[in-house]
Design an enzyme around this catalytic site. Structure first.
Site, mmCIF file in Angstrom:
data_model
loop_
_atom_site.group_PDB
_atom_site.id
_atom_site.type_symbol
_atom_site.label_atom_id
_atom_site.label_comp_id
_atom_site.label_asym_id
_atom_site.label_seq_id
_atom_site.Cartn_x
_atom_site.Cartn_y
_atom_site.Cartn_z
ATOM 1 C CG ASP A 13 129.865 12.722 76.051
ATOM 2 O OD1 ASP A 13 128.852 12.232 75.529
ATOM 3 O OD2 ASP A 13 130.739 13.024 75.322
ATOM 4 N N GLY A 14 127.231 10.984 77.536
ATOM 5 C CA GLY A 14 126.954 9.316 77.531
ATOM 6 C C GLY A 14 128.006 8.804 76.921
ATOM 7 C CG ASP A 58 115.162 8.524 75.127
ATOM 8 O OD1 ASP A 58 114.812 8.783 73.986
ATOM 9 O OD2 ASP A 58 114.454 8.841 76.308
ATOM 10 N N GLY A 59 118.239 8.862 72.245
ATOM 11 C CA GLY A 59 118.916 9.684 71.877
ATOM 12 C C GLY A 59 117.879 10.513 71.094
ATOM 13 C CG ASP A 88 116.208 12.567 64.554
ATOM 14 O OD1 ASP A 88 115.754 11.410 65.159
ATOM 15 O OD2 ASP A 88 115.563 13.699 64.141
HETATM 16 N N1 SPD Z 1 112.808 12.341 65.307
HETATM 17 C C1 SPD Z 1 112.908 12.543 66.828
HETATM 18 C C2 SPD Z 1 113.517 11.193 67.311
HETATM 19 C C3 SPD Z 1 113.529 11.526 68.865
HETATM 20 C C4 SPD Z 1 113.996 10.171 69.630
HETATM 21 N N2 SPD Z 1 113.957 10.456 70.902
HETATM 22 C C5 SPD Z 1 112.937 11.260 71.751
HETATM 23 C C6 SPD Z 1 113.219 11.319 73.020
HETATM 24 C C7 SPD Z 1 112.076 11.072 74.105
HETATM 25 N N3 SPD Z 1 112.390 10.846 75.332
#
Ligand code: SPD
Length: 277
Positions: free
Chosen positions: A137-138, A156-157, A159
């Site tokens: 878990d980050g 880099d999450g 939504d």
């Molecule tokens: N609405 C999608 C948003 C996704 C953002 N993260 C994408 C991950 C790619 N490494």
């Protein structure tokens, strides 16, 4: 006709891709994971019904998340990536020879396994000896890690729902700030002001409270249906306009989207957002 796969956003918008076949479909402990083979974008990673990244357009997103931070931070020796289980972000980080060690913390080990198998063209740096992958878990990592500060932290999450929800709040940003070198740079994907205006504004304003300065920057990711996408750069001391020219110039031989002109232009704020930013 068909079959089609639709991403439905908040019962207001539907964006569909024609698929050739479903290459993988499974439920992890955290989310539903699918890999689609599509006519337009090649292979696409879908998490809980939301398009994440594709073979054809991933570079728009990953290059823009990574390189504005990596071409301005004074030192880029140690880098932390939270999320990014498809491997695109860490691949871009490791393009920089100055990086000595990089840690990637991804909550869902099954995403990494599935992407390594089905999206090998995106995750080309998994075997780089500078990389340490932590499956965990980050949010807990940021709260508990007792390590030398990072020069760059990238978030880099997905939504802000499901497993990524905790990656969008002030206490998590404060924990990241604790792990960030005083002259370090933090950057994250910050959603679209078209569909998620309040989330976007909240990210920028919260990062300003936490780190003192934050600049959203703008672009587009063809797979994300709103048209406009944003990332946000935050730092106590570093101005995103102060590019280290030599680093950026070297990158331009390999990047497909990012360059110095795009870096600078992406920081221009649309008029409708100026009063609220
Ligand atoms: N609405 C999608 C948003 C996704 C953002 N993260 C994408 C991950 C790619 N490494």
């Amino acid at each position: 006709m068909g079959p089609w796969y639709d991403e439905v956003f908040a019962d207001r918008v539907r964006f569909g891709l024609k698929i050739r076949r479903v290459l993988y479909s499974g439920q992890s402990d955290h989310q539903k994971i699918e890999i689609l083979d599509t006519e337009q974008f090649g292979r696409v990673l879908v998490l809980d019904g939301v398009f994440m990244t594709s073979e054809a357009d991933e570079y728009f997103y990953h290059e823009m998340l990574v390189h504005p931070a990596m071409t301005t931070a004074p030192r880029i020796r140690r880098v932390l990536v939270i999320g990014g289980g498809d491997g695109g972000t860490i691949r871009e980080v490791l393009r920089h020879p100055e990086v000595e060690s990089a840690v990637l913390v991804e909550i869902d080990g099954q995403v990494v396994e599935v992407c390594r198998q089905h999206l090998a063209s995106i995750g080309t740096a998994w075997d780089d000896p500078r990389l340490e992958v932590v499956i965990g878990d980050g949010v807990a990592f940021a709260r508990e890690a007792d390590v030398e500060p990072f020069d760059v932290i990238l978030l880099d999450g997905c939504d802000p729902v499901g497993p990524s929800e905790g990656l969008f709040n002030e206490s998590f940003f404060r924990d990241c700030a604790r792990l960030l070198h005083p002259d370090g740079v933090f950057a994250m994907q910050s959603e679209t002001p078209v569909f998620m205006r309040e989330v976007f504004l909240d990210i920028v304003h919260t990062l300003r409270r936490v780190l003192g300065h934050a600049w959203p920057y703008f672009g587009s990711v063809p797979l994300y249906s709103a048209g406009m996408w944003t990332w946000t750069f935050a730092s106590r001391t570093v101005d995103p306009l102060d590019l280290i020219d030599e680093r950026a110039q070297r990158l331009e031989a390999v990047t497909r989207y990012y360059n110095r002109e795009i870096h600078l232009a992406s920081l221009a704020v649309p008029n409708a957002l100026k009063p609220v930013l």
